[in-house]
Design a protein around this motif. Structure first.
Motif, PDB file in Angstrom:
ATOM      1  N   LYS A   1      65.523  20.325  30.150  1.00 47.03           N
ATOM      2  CA  LYS A   1      64.314  20.034  30.924  1.00 47.03           C
ATOM      3  C   LYS A   1      63.127  20.774  30.347  1.00 47.03           C
TER       4      LYS A   1
ATOM      5  N   HIS B   1      56.159  18.830  32.221  1.00 47.61           N
ATOM      6  CA  HIS B   1      55.444  17.584  31.915  1.00 47.61           C
ATOM      7  C   HIS B   1      54.049  17.981  31.440  1.00 47.61           C
ATOM      8  N   SER B   2      53.923  18.183  30.131  1.00 47.25           N
ATOM      9  CA  SER B   2      52.694  18.752  29.573  1.00 47.25           C
ATOM     10  C   SER B   2      51.478  17.862  29.821  1.00 47.25           C
ATOM     11  N   GLU B   3      51.691  16.552  29.807  1.00 49.88           N
ATOM     12  CA  GLU B   3      50.545  15.658  30.022  1.00 49.88           C
ATOM     13  C   GLU B   3      49.965  15.853  31.425  1.00 49.88           C
ATOM     14  N   ASN B   4      50.834  15.945  32.442  1.00 53.21           N
ATOM     15  CA  ASN B   4      50.357  16.154  33.814  1.00 53.21           C
ATOM     16  C   ASN B   4      49.648  17.491  33.959  1.00 53.21           C
TER      17      ASN B   4
ATOM     18  N   GLN C   1      56.354  16.293  39.500  1.00 56.96           N
ATOM     19  CA  GLN C   1      55.266  16.051  38.549  1.00 56.96           C
ATOM     20  C   GLN C   1      55.234  17.095  37.438  1.00 56.96           C
TER      21      GLN C   1
ATOM     22  N   LYS D   1      59.994  17.222  33.525  1.00 59.70           N
ATOM     23  CA  LYS D   1      60.555  15.949  33.075  1.00 59.70           C
ATOM     24  C   LYS D   1      61.766  16.243  32.195  1.00 59.70           C
TER      25      LYS D   1
ATOM     26  N   ASP E   1      63.862  15.808  28.955  1.00 53.00           N
ATOM     27  CA  ASP E   1      63.645  15.476  27.553  1.00 53.00           C
ATOM     28  C   ASP E   1      64.888  14.731  27.045  1.00 53.00           C
TER      29      ASP E   1
END
Length: 375
Positions: free
Chosen positions: A3, A6-9, A63, A66, A68
């Motif tokens: 795990k 979630h870098s984008e969030n 959120q 995530k 991987d």
């Protein structure tokens, strides 16, 4: 499953708040480097930091985290002092782990049962209980000296394959590398023989803790537990108790350091390990801690009394021939790594480039080793 955050969030939430990564690190009370590594997919914040992260950015845990690649190799470095783990180090180790998947079918039959610590804890009493059980399993009394050879059987019993390497004493970022392949739960543990015996024993005990706690692999919590477990295993409560009482009768700092150094020499471990375990013992029992300065009183002396390297003890001063090196891996470390590699090379006509990549060797050395394995 490996795990990651979630870098984008997280980056989107930071942009909405107008925060930099440094400001986020300050809010979480962690280093900016820790935040950078999380966002690159290396490691996962501890539960308390995840909660702070959720509150600070107003994101749910779903959120924030995530899954991987479920079979992405999980890695952990035993870094040299003052070195920094870069993304290149991480990428290289993950690539090596992916290459090692091809070796798994050539390994001996994997074990159905493995030792796991169900609730790893940093609490002093819990740690002592865990290391007491481990010492009993190894057939060692609570005050017996632990040799690195005594630990070897535990690696093999848990499908953790030791890969002894000669990486030199200064040139690399890491002295040990732990690679777990999640799909098969096979672990490869690279251990540099060009290090002092007292350090090598600590790293082996540290790596054994990783083997016992696969759910913590690749996390900061796992690293903290492995360090605590290793120190306690090498110098458990019975020994720390004796050392503390001896030190309590010393009148000068020099006498205290000399007492600790004697215990370190008796057990062939570092002065720092003895010092930390005595201090932990004193803290747990409400006793007076040793009145020493870690930097000036311990580290200065520690570096002056270091012993020989593992490689010097095994091979002498000259670099070993490939056959000698393979023999030590097979017989001293009882590792199935090279026999398995030999089976794979013969079965698939694999060339020396594969040996070079998985052992991170110069091509000339890889070719010599490849030739020795095919004899």
């Amino acid at each position: 499953m490996h795990k990651v955050v979630h870098s984008e969030n997280i980056k989107e939430a930071l942009a909405k708040k107008g925060w930099t990564q440094k400001q986020l690190a300050d809010a979480l009370e962690v280093s900016a480097q820790a935040v950078t590594l999380w966002l690159k997919g290396e490691g996962l914040p501890r539960p308390d930091k995840l909660l702070k992260l959720s509150t600070a950015l107003q994101l749910s845990l779903a959120q924030l985290i995530k899954a991987d690649d479920p079979d992405r190799p999980v890695i952990a470095f035993r870094k040299r002092a003052a070195t920094k783990t870069t993304q290149r180090h991480v990428d290289d180790a993950v690539t090596r782990g992916k290459l090692l998947r091809a070796l798994v079918p050539s390994l001996p039959e994997l074990k159905a049962l493995r030792t796991e610590l169900p609730n790893p804890s940093l609490a002093y009493a819990d740690l002592q209980r865990a290391v007491g059980q481990t010492r009993a399993k190894l057939g060692l009394g609570e005050d017996a000296r632990l040799s690195y050879s005594a630990l070897i059987s535990e690696f093999a019993a848990n499908d953790a394959f030791i890969v002894p390497v000669l990486w030199g004493d200064k040139s690399r970022h890491e002295n040990a590398l732990h690679i777990l392949l999640p799909a098969t739960r096979v672990t490869f543990i690279y251990l540099n023989l060009d290090v002092r015996i007292e350090d090598f024993k600590f790293w082996m005990a540290h790596e054994l803790a990783h083997v016992y706690t696969p759910t913590l692999s690749g996390t900061e919590q796992g690293e903290d537990f492995a360090d605590a477990f290793a120190g306690a295993l090498l110098f458990p409560q019975a020994l720390a108790d004796k050392a503390w009482w001896e030190c309590s009768r010393c009148k000068r700092k020099g006498e205290i350091v000399a007492t600790l150094a004697r215990h370190a020499a008796d057990h062939q471990i570092s002065l720092f390990t003895v010092y930390r375990q005595v201090q932990a013992f004193a803290g747990a029992l409400g006793l007076e801690p040793l009145s020493l300065d870690e930097r000036s009183d311990i580290h200065a002396v520690r570096h002056a009394i270091r012993g020989s390297t593992v490689a010097q003890d095994l091979f002498g001063s000259a670099p070993p021939e490939p056959a000698t090196y393979i023999g030590v891996a097979n017989n001293v470390f009882r590792s199935e790594f090279f026999p398995s590699l030999q089976r794979m090379l013969l079965a698939h006509d694999t060339g020396p480039a594969y040996v070079q990549q998985i052992l991170d060797l110069p091509l000339a050395d890889a070719m010599s080793l490849h030739a020795a394995l095919l004899r």
